[in-house]
Scaffold this active site. Structure first.
Site, PDB file in Angstrom:
ATOM      1  N   CYS A   1      14.889  -4.662  -3.951  1.00 22.21           N
ATOM      2  CA  CYS A   1      15.773  -3.813  -4.750  1.00 22.21           C
ATOM      3  C   CYS A   1      15.004  -2.771  -5.551  1.00 22.21           C
ATOM      4  O   CYS A   1      15.016  -2.811  -6.796  1.00 22.21           O
ATOM      5  CB  CYS A   1      16.606  -4.690  -5.668  1.00 22.21           C
TER       6      CYS A   1
ATOM      7  N   ARG B   1       0.798  -1.227   0.000  1.00 21.66           N
ATOM      8  CA  ARG B   1       0.000   0.000   0.000  1.00 21.66           C
ATOM      9  C   ARG B   1       0.838   1.288   0.000  1.00 21.66           C
ATOM     10  O   ARG B   1       0.529   2.208  -0.753  1.00 21.66           O
ATOM     11  CB  ARG B   1      -1.000   0.003   1.158  1.00 21.66           C
TER      12      ARG B   1
HETATM   13  N1  LLP Z   1     -17.563  -3.295  -3.137  1.00 23.12           N
HETATM   14  C1  LLP Z   1     -16.931  -3.132  -4.301  1.00 23.12           C
HETATM   15  C2  LLP Z   1     -17.672  -3.310  -5.539  1.00 23.12           C
HETATM   16  C3  LLP Z   1     -15.569  -2.765  -4.315  1.00 23.12           C
HETATM   17  O1  LLP Z   1     -14.954  -2.597  -5.475  1.00 23.12           O
HETATM   18  C4  LLP Z   1     -14.870  -2.590  -3.090  1.00 23.12           C
HETATM   19  C5  LLP Z   1     -13.454  -2.243  -3.074  1.00 23.12           C
HETATM   20  C6  LLP Z   1     -15.576  -2.788  -1.891  1.00 23.12           C
HETATM   21  C7  LLP Z   1     -16.923  -3.137  -1.960  1.00 23.12           C
HETATM   22  C8  LLP Z   1     -14.939  -2.647  -0.555  1.00 23.12           C
HETATM   23  O2  LLP Z   1     -14.511  -1.356  -0.313  1.00 23.12           O
HETATM   24  P1  LLP Z   1     -13.923  -0.975   1.138  1.00 23.12           P
HETATM   25  O3  LLP Z   1     -15.075  -1.037   2.107  1.00 23.12           O
HETATM   26  O4  LLP Z   1     -12.871  -1.945   1.466  1.00 23.12           O
HETATM   27  O5  LLP Z   1     -13.400   0.400   0.965  1.00 23.12           O
HETATM   28  N2  LLP Z   1      -6.399  -1.999  -2.611  1.00 23.12           N
HETATM   29  C9  LLP Z   1      -6.927  -0.707  -2.251  1.00 23.12           C
HETATM   30  C10 LLP Z   1      -8.422  -0.712  -2.085  1.00 23.12           C
HETATM   31  C11 LLP Z   1      -9.182  -1.192  -3.301  1.00 23.12           C
HETATM   32  C12 LLP Z   1     -10.662  -1.245  -3.115  1.00 23.12           C
HETATM   33  C13 LLP Z   1     -11.328  -1.917  -4.251  1.00 23.12           C
HETATM   34  N3  LLP Z   1     -12.744  -2.095  -4.128  1.00 23.12           N
HETATM   35  C14 LLP Z   1      -6.216  -0.217  -0.995  1.00 23.12           C
HETATM   36  O6  LLP Z   1      -5.335  -0.914  -0.491  1.00 23.12           O
HETATM   37  O7  LLP Z   1      -6.477   0.881  -0.520  1.00 23.12           O
END
Ligand code: LLP
Length: 421
Positions: free
Chosen positions: A346, A314
């Site tokens: 690296c 992240r």
């Molecule tokens: N529903 C859908 C359709 C989504 O695309 C996502 C997240 C969620 C629910 C859940 O969202 P949350 O409640 O977790 O914010 N890898 C990134 C975050 C990517 C989120 C993608 N979609 C990070 O590390 O910040």
């Protein structure tokens, strides 16, 4: 609030000293708290009390079987975005009627597996996808329950890589075209239109963008009902943010989010579904790492630790902040020092924090990256042939390794050598 607290200067995960887990498991590793998962799930459940609702945990945030089972036991549904996640949810014992299938590119095979194994609904993202779901349903002689994901064109005011609700993003169909698309869906005999889906982004730290989106969904619900559609379920997505930098962030609480949901949508008498991932898992996990060296640069000190960007991507990917704390607190009055905290990979991008003030550390000291439970282990890779790090789940005074560290042989033996070599 989470359950990673200091007792007499030592960091505990619930009732287990983090250093004890490190001694048994080795570093780096992810450590999760059952009580924190449960608390966060219940906060949403209570926030939506009085409305017919289902919390479908966005398992992309952290999808270990033990985590899924912990949440499923509380009544959670799952939001899945791939055939693999669907299989994981089923393997954890989640019934099909509690699994919703999201994602922009569901394939024929994934749709087939879900319709065969049982599914609560597909959140459809495009007309071509709608056609394939219809086709598979007709082949199987069933009707596939669907919502259409609408893109409300609101600015989620979050990091560009995790905003999804603007018209320039790849997600959903423009809300302006919704009536036309719903009319088309209703004409397809393999589909049963049951509701509307919306998700505008992740790590939202204000309620206003949600409110704008949900007001648009409320208006659309009335329009679609007037057009003769049976809109009985609203899937509101996930996205509520968490305080990554505890000293100066206070995003809205689930209870405030719940009140706003009831205010904007309560009058419609729809079943409400939400898909939180980060808020449930984020602060339920830490990544524990060990200091390898402290290197004096010309104008800065580097703290080189055994965790790296492949374990927690992240900071490298989103410039994300994670609070980093010592597992054993320094004596009161110790002067903090500024460190660039880096991993051994690296790449210059393998930097967790720059000029971060911490109490002085020495080789072999343990540190913990807070708020690493969501999008931590699941986004890890084996870059630099570094093994995927173990995951540990704590529950009161017990802990268990819920995914062990693979050996180098296991990693290497997954490769196969062609005959000509
Ligand atoms: N529903 C859908 C359709 C989504 O695309 C996502 C997240 C969620 C629910 C859940 O969202 P949350 O409640 O977790 O914010 N890898 C990134 C975050 C990517 C989120 C993608 N979609 C990070 O590390 O910040």
């Amino acid at each position: 609030m989470d359950h990673f607290l200091y007792r007499d200067g030592a960091l505990f995960a619930e009732d287990v000293p983090v250093s004890e887990i490190a001694a048994q498991v080795g570093t780096p590793f992810y450590c999760y708290s059952t009580a924190t998962f449960e608390r966060h799930f219940r906060l949403f459940d209570e926030a939506l009390e009085g409305t017919d609702h289902l919390i479908c945990y966005a398992m992309k945030a952290a999808s270990n079987q033990a985590i899924l089972k912990t949440l499923a036991a509380l009544g959670a549904g799952m939001d899945v975005v791939s055939g693999g996640e669907y299989a994981r949810a089923k393997a954890a014992g989640v019934p099909g009627d509690r699994i919703v299938f999201s994602g922009v590119g569901k394939t024929y095979d994934e749709i087939h597996a879900a319709l065969t194994g049982g599914i609560r609904q597909f959140n459809v993202e495009s007309e071509p996808e709608m056609a394939v779901i219809n086709k598979v349903a007709l082949e199987l002689g069933v009707r596939a329950p669907i919502t259409v994901r609408v893109n409300p064109d609101v600015d989620a005011k979050t990091h560009a890589k995790i905003a999804t609700g603007k018209s320039e993003n790849k997600f959903g169909i423009p809300i302006s075209r919704a009536r036309e698309v719903y009319a088309h869906a209703a004409s397809l005999p393999g589909l049963e239109v049951i509701g509307i889906d919306v998700h505008i982004g992740s790590q939202l730290t204000q309620l206003e963008p949600f409110r704008l989106a949900y007001e648009k969904v409320a208006a659309l619900t009335e329009e679609l009902r007037a057009d003769g559609h049976n809109i009985k379920r609203l899937d509101l997505g996930g996205g509520l943010g968490i305080p990554y930098e505890r000293s100066n962030e206070a995003p809205p609480l689930p209870v405030e989010y719940g009140a706003m949901v009831k205010e904007t949508l309560g009058h419609l008498n729809c079943e409400i579904e939400i898909e939180p991932g980060r808020l449930i898992a984020g602060n339920a996990g830490i990544m524990v790492s060990k200091v390898i060296y402290v290197k004096e640069g010309e104008d800065r000190k580097f703290m080189i630790v055994d965790g790296a960007m492949n374990d927690l991507i992240r900071p490298a990917m989103y410039e994300a902040h994670h609070d980093i704390v010592p597992v054993v607190e320094a004596e009161p009055g110790t002067e903090p020092q500024a460190y660039d905290i880096v991993g051994p990979v690296c790449e210059t991008g393998d930097t967790f924090a720059k000029a971060r003030n911490m109490s002085p550390v020495a080789p072999d000291d343990l540190i913990a990256f807070r708020s690493a439970g969501a999008y931590g282990a699941v986004m890890a890779s084996e870059y630099n042939t570094r093994p995927l790090i173990p995951e540990v789940l704590v529950n009161g005074d017990q802990f268990a390794v819920i995914r062990r560290r693979p050996t180098f042989d296991e990693m290497i033996n997954r490769d196969t050598i062609p005959e000509w070599l």
